[in-house]
Design an enzyme around this catalytic site. Structure first.
Site, PDB file in Angstrom:
ATOM      1  N   LYS A 141       0.976  -0.956   0.200  1.00 60.05           N
ATOM      2  CA  LYS A 141       0.050   0.477  -0.251  1.00 60.05           C
ATOM      3  C   LYS A 141       1.685   1.246  -0.194  1.00 60.05           C
ATOM      4  O   LYS A 141       1.749   2.024   0.909  1.00 60.05           O
ATOM      5  CB  LYS A 141      -1.114   0.266   1.084  1.00 60.05           C
ATOM      6  CG  LYS A 141      -1.683   1.230   0.724  1.00 60.05           C
ATOM      7  CD  LYS A 141      -2.778   1.822   2.243  1.00 60.05           C
ATOM      8  CE  LYS A 141      -1.691   3.331   3.064  1.00 60.05           C
ATOM      9  NZ  LYS A 141      -2.371   4.039   2.430  1.00 60.05           N
ATOM     10  N   GLU A 178       9.843   0.598  10.876  1.00 54.36           N
ATOM     11  CA  GLU A 178      10.758   1.724  10.597  1.00 54.36           C
ATOM     12  C   GLU A 178      10.652   3.343  10.668  1.00 54.36           C
ATOM     13  O   GLU A 178       9.729   3.512   9.866  1.00 54.36           O
ATOM     14  CB  GLU A 178      11.315   1.266   8.706  1.00 54.36           C
ATOM     15  CG  GLU A 178      12.175   0.083   8.512  1.00 54.36           C
ATOM     16  CD  GLU A 178      12.778  -0.086   9.201  1.00 54.36           C
ATOM     17  OE1 GLU A 178      13.852   0.465   9.827  1.00 54.36           O
ATOM     18  OE2 GLU A 178      13.327  -1.119   9.668  1.00 54.36           O
ATOM     19  N   CYS A 220      14.113  10.393   6.759  1.00 56.48           N
ATOM     20  CA  CYS A 220      14.507  10.000   8.115  1.00 56.48           C
ATOM     21  C   CYS A 220      15.595  10.058   9.094  1.00 56.48           C
ATOM     22  O   CYS A 220      15.706  10.248  10.854  1.00 56.48           O
ATOM     23  CB  CYS A 220      13.842   8.292   8.440  1.00 56.48           C
ATOM     24  SG  CYS A 220      14.589   7.499   7.543  1.00 56.48           S
ATOM     25  N   GLU A 228      10.099  15.939  16.191  1.00 53.15           N
ATOM     26  CA  GLU A 228      10.601  15.117  14.243  1.00 53.15           C
ATOM     27  C   GLU A 228      10.262  16.685  13.593  1.00 53.15           C
ATOM     28  O   GLU A 228       8.886  17.021  13.642  1.00 53.15           O
ATOM     29  CB  GLU A 228      10.508  14.159  14.017  1.00 53.15           C
ATOM     30  CG  GLU A 228      10.764  12.896  12.307  1.00 53.15           C
ATOM     31  CD  GLU A 228      10.590  12.862  11.453  1.00 53.15           C
ATOM     32  OE1 GLU A 228       9.437  12.443  11.616  1.00 53.15           O
ATOM     33  OE2 GLU A 228      11.479  11.886  11.458  1.00 53.15           O
TER      34      GLU A 228
END
Ligand code: NAD
Length: 478
Positions: A174, A249, A283, A382
């Site tokens: 997906k 992850e 990331c 983040e």
């Protein structure tokens, strides 16, 4: 007319009757460029059933035959590199050079995973019983559900599909609803190979709908997810229902520690590049800097000037820019909110600090903030944009303690010329990855895995490959 993508199930592109469609935007122009079905649970179940049926034969093939299929796919990807790269730029906003690297790396990654075909090894273990052998086999898990983010959308398909297929699994992917166009092209390339129908399936749709349906399906043996901590936590909760294996992850807040003896120019260039690449939406790029007070002035002034010089704009209209737009208005508002609250909390603005109005698209000026406190939101959350908060330290112990003080544990970096100091820092810093005198990217033969809330399990290399296997121990009494 806008392209309406179809799901790829059991080797065929299929229409989804009725239901909602989700528009896909070019983040540089805000124009709608395609749309995808918000695939309902029933259709997701059809994809999983097709994968389950096809995997039975696929898992029995010699691994070298499955590897040949991956090589055929990588050859197709190379043949279509230019079109693929332009598609990624159009829907994701990265610059063309980076998109070309992403496509080339994806093809190399599939070839690398194909090389494992003759190296998948079990074990023979000595027994306590006379005349007995204990064998440990590595079997496929079955159906792997891959749920993807938008920042490296093409490569991340291969990062899940490559190890899953060579070890004998089938996949249902997906893609992110932000970046489905490159995935539709990937599906087309799969259709042009001899990969049997049902081994690779793509279902398009939103997270709470299509993604959640994939997580709920009892025939999915493993959910391999890349994305935010919040979604990772939801996926883990959903997986708990069927005790489905998860590989997560997740996000990062990579600290970069710059010591007094560091090559300052090298550290400035590496940290600047890591914050400009993909507009800071990576990331494992430096998300916060700890600099030794003795070199703070030199480091900050050089970093500010390097960030200032970064150019931005529509990466298809002007291929010389360093950065494209952020992925969408929500991402832009998040970055702007973090910077404004950091300034209110007492940070100093050295450069940038505002939205860049270019008429359309979501652009943020390359930004450097100093005087950021360890507990400040900007040092803890983040950012995912071209913004670097800086904190100053007096001792290495202080820097390491602050670096470790994070809910994230994906990557980290250290700048020093002293190998002894570098090793000591590596022994004490608690992250899945540490780069010494450079920033990202990770190697395909390494192991990309986060600690704390940055994830469970990992990707790449031997250890990443074996994540897609189930051990089976056989006791043979002769
Ligand atoms: P996201 O979590 O918002 O979405 C990722 C995917 O999850 C999308 O496909 C989305 O549709 C789906 N999703 C959302 N809700 C869901 C649900 N309830 N059930 C199932 N699926 C659901 O992340 P994003 O904004 O696309 O990506 C950015 C994030 O990804 C950042 O945090 C970044 O650090 C992280 N990331 C991590 C790595 C890594 O290797 N650790 C690599 C790239 C990106």
């Amino acid at each position: 007319m806008t392209t309406r993508h179809r799901n790829f199930i059991n080797g065929k592109f299929v229409d989804t009757a009725g239901g909602n469609f989700i528009p896909v935007f070019n983040p540089a122009t805000d124009q709608v460029i395609s749309e995808i079905p918000d695939t309902p649970a029933g259709v997701v179940a059809e994809a999983v059933a097709a994968a389950k049926a096809a995997q039975k034969g696929w898992g029995k093939l010699p691994a070298i035959q499955r590897a040949a299929a991956l090589r055929a796919l990588s050859a197709k990807i190379r043949e279509n590199q230019t079109a693929l790269a332009r598609t990624i730029v159009e829907e994701q906003g990265k610059i063309l050079g980076l998109a070309e690297v992403e496509v080339a790396f994806t093809a190399d990654y599939l070839d690398y995973m194909a090389e494992w075909a003759r190296r998948i090894e079990g074990e023979i273990i000595t027994s306590d019983r006379p005349g007995e052998n204990i064998f440990l086999f590595r079997q496929p898990i079955g159906v792997v559900g891959g749920i993807l983010p938008w920042n490296f959308p093409f490569f991340l398909i291969a990062r899940k599909l490559g190890p899953a297929l060579v070890t004998g699994n089938a996949v249902v992917i997906k893609p992110s609803e932000e970046t489905p166009n490159n995935a539709a092209m990937f599906a087309q390339l799969v259709a042009e190979t001899d990969i049997p129908p049902g081994i690779v399936n793509f279902v398009f749709g939103g997270g709470g709908s299509t993604g959640a349906a994939l997580c709920d399906d009892p025939d999915v043996g493993m959910l391999s997810f890349t994305g935010s901590v919040e979604t990772g936590s939801r996926i883990m909760a959903a997986a708990a229902k069927n005790i489905t294996k998860v590989n997560l992850e997740l996000g990062g807040k990579a600290p970069a520690i710059v010591l007094a003896d560091a090559d300052i120019d090298l550290s400035v260039k590496a940290i600047r590049d890591s914050r400009v690449i993909n507009s800071g939406q990576v990331c494992n790029c430096a998300e916060r800097v700890y600099v030794d007070r003795r070199v703070e002035d030199e480091f900050v002034s050089k970093l500010a000037s390097a960030m200032d010089q970064a150019t931005y704009g529509d990466p298809l209209a002007n291929q010389s820019v360093d950065m494209g737009p952020l992925i969408n208005k929500k991402g832009l508002a998040k970055v702007e909110g973090l910077v404004q609250r950091a300034l209110k909390a007492g940070a100093n603005l050295v450069t940038g600090g505002s939205v860049a109005e270019l008429g359309s698209g979501s652009y943020y000026r390359p930004t450097v903030l100093t005087g950021c406190g360890q507990a400040d939101e900007i040092m803890q959350k983040e950012i995912f944009g071209p913004v670097i908060p800086v904190n100053t330290f007096d001792t290495l112990d202080e820097a390491i303690e602050r670096a470790n003080d994070s809910i994230y544990g994906l990557t980290s970096s250290i700048y020093t010329r002293d190998i002894g100091v570098a090793m000591r820092a590596c022994n004490e810093i608690r992250f899945g990855e540490t780069y010494i005198n450079r920033e990202n990217f990770e190697a395909m033969q390494g192991f990309h895995a986060g600690t704390r809330r940055s994830g469970i399990g990992g990707a790449d290399g031997k250890h990443g490959l074996y994540e897609y296997t189930q051990t089976h121990v056989v006791y043979l009494q002769s």
